[in-house]
Write an enzyme that holds these catalytic residues in place. Structure first.
Site, PDB file in Angstrom:
ATOM      1  CG  ASP A   1     -26.329  48.616 -43.561  1.00  0.00           C
ATOM      2  OD1 ASP A   1     -27.429  48.157 -43.907  1.00  0.00           O
ATOM      3  OD2 ASP A   1     -25.316  48.613 -44.296  1.00  0.00           O
TER       4      ASP A   1
ATOM      5  CE  LYS B   1     -13.364  49.215 -32.441  1.00  0.00           C
ATOM      6  NZ  LYS B   1     -13.104  47.796 -32.112  1.00  0.00           N
TER       7      LYS B   1
ATOM      8  CE1 TYR C   1     -24.660  53.468 -43.740  1.00  0.00           C
ATOM      9  CE2 TYR C   1     -26.393  53.731 -45.377  1.00  0.00           C
ATOM     10  CZ  TYR C   1     -25.556  52.911 -44.645  1.00  0.00           C
ATOM     11  OH  TYR C   1     -25.619  51.567 -44.812  1.00  0.00           O
TER      12      TYR C   1
ATOM     13  CG  ASP D   1     -28.017  42.831 -44.000  1.00  0.00           C
ATOM     14  OD1 ASP D   1     -29.049  43.478 -43.731  1.00  0.00           O
ATOM     15  OD2 ASP D   1     -27.573  42.703 -45.161  1.00  0.00           O
TER      16      ASP D   1
ATOM     17  CG  ASP E   1     -14.759  44.755 -31.655  1.00  0.00           C
ATOM     18  OD1 ASP E   1     -15.495  45.272 -30.793  1.00  0.00           O
ATOM     19  OD2 ASP E   1     -13.508  44.794 -31.586  1.00  0.00           O
TER      20      ASP E   1
END
Ligand code: IPM
Ligand code: MN
Length: 355
Positions: free
Chosen positions: A246, A190, A142, A250, A222
């Site tokens: 983020d 990751k 970001y 959600d 994942d």
């Protein structure tokens, strides 16, 4: 006691959901004898329309001078379909995170017994879920530099950058939370592909030694995305970098039954910001149909984390829970006989005053 609260309603449904949270805060103030002094300020598209800037100086000043910030939502569709827009509402949110040093976004994901059948997931995998998602908020892709386009415009790039210090402070915060909960911290990364993730893993492992009361495990993002909805009960505290957080938060909201229910706290070096996790939901703006609970529960987090008012926060949470049990829900949770945004806000403040 007296408290100074900066209130940033923002865009879309922001103003109407904030109004309900303010009603609830005022009821708490009356019941527990506190006075909340609100300073309203502009942010997002609402601020661009009036001042040309998504985060005017006046807003930042008001935030810095407050004990805590209550934030609604930002975003306006007129910017979403215009990739060439020079100023975007979201820049206001990102600038606020940077300027206030809001390094961690904390999102509790819990199931409410009265809503277990509202989630598309099976009741038996949801019952008893209590996850705390801790998302790093001021680093990673970001904010990483360089970011932009090549001279010929045919290539674009973003950079994911993390320093040890940035990782340490958010992982420590996650461990502190875990000590007050079930003691389990899952670091999501990751590390099989990304250099930043390998630094996350290396740094987190060292921090784990400082928290003997906690147990740390590691999971690739994942796999975490799958486990979150397959076996959410296995998680206690999850800590992860900005973009993974983020996306996963959600996803995790599906567990609760509605995105409209979830609150969050963005923890800063001095002032913290409390906001629902949903966006500005422009289709519903001004219709008095949006779910105010995410914002009301954010106000409960503000009382507890921002002002250290635990009893007051519990009273507010209890009123919100009672509204769900009483079937006082907005249309995201009940299409057949929903109540309006303001009716729900009134119900909750009345409950606080009379119980
Ligand atoms: C959030 C939002 C923001 C983010 C957007 C609006 C910039 O999705 O708070 O999760 O991506 O962080
Ligand atoms: Mn998001």
């Amino acid at each position: 006691m007296n408290f100074k609260i900066a209130v940033l309603p923002g865009d879309g449904i922001g103003p109407e959901i904030i109004e309900q949270a303010i009603k609830a805060m005022n009821a708490i103030g009356k019941k527990f004898n506190h006075s909340f002094n609100y300073k309203y300020a502009l942010v997002g598209a609402a601020a661009i329309d009036k001042t040309g800037l998504p985060l005017p100086d006046d807003t930042l000043k008001k935030c810095k001078a407050s004990d805590a910030v209550l934030f609604g939502a930002i975003g306006d569709p007129k910017y979403d379909n215009d990739p060439s827009a020079k100023v975007r509402p979201e820049q206001g949110l990102l600038a606020m995170r940077r300027e206030l040093g809001l390094y961690a976004n904390v999102r509790p994901i819990i199931t409410f017994p009265s809503l277990l059948d509202k989630s598309p997931l099976k009741r038996e995998i949801l019952d008893g879920v209590d996850i705390l998602m801790v998302r790093e908020l001021t680093g990673g892709i970001y904010f990483g530099k360089p970011q932009g386009r090549s001279e010929d415009g045919k290539t674009a790039y973003d950079s994911c950058v993390y320093s040890k210090y940035e990782i340490e402070r958010v992982v420590r915060l996650a461990c502190e939370y875990a000590l007050k909960r079930k003691g389990r911290v899952t670091v999501v990364d990751k590390a099989n592909v990304l250099a930043t993730s390998r630094l996350w893993r290396e740094t987190s492992k060292k921090i784990a030694y400082d928290y003997p009361g906690t147990e740390m495990d590691f999971m690739f993002v994942d796999n975490a995305a799958m486990q979150l909805i397959q076996n959410p009960l296995r998680f206690d505290v999850i800590v992860t970098e900005n973009m993974f957080g983020d996306i996963l938060s959600d996803e995790a909201s599906v567990i609760t039954g509605s995105l409209g229910l979830l609150p969050s706290a963005s923890i800063g070096s001095s002032t913290s910001v409390f906001e629902p996790i949903h966006g500005s939901y422009p289709q519903a703006a001004g219709k008095n149909i949006a779910n105010p609970l995410g914002t009301i529960l954010s106000a409960a987090m503000l009382l507890e984390t921002g002002l250290n008012l635990t009893r007051e926060s519990d009273a507010l949470k209890k009123a919100a829970e009672k509204s769900l049990e009483a079937g006082m829900v907005t249309e995201d949770l009940d299409r057949s006989k929903p109540c309006s945004t303001s009716t729900l806000g009134d119900w909750i403040s009345e409950y606080i005053l009379h119980n």
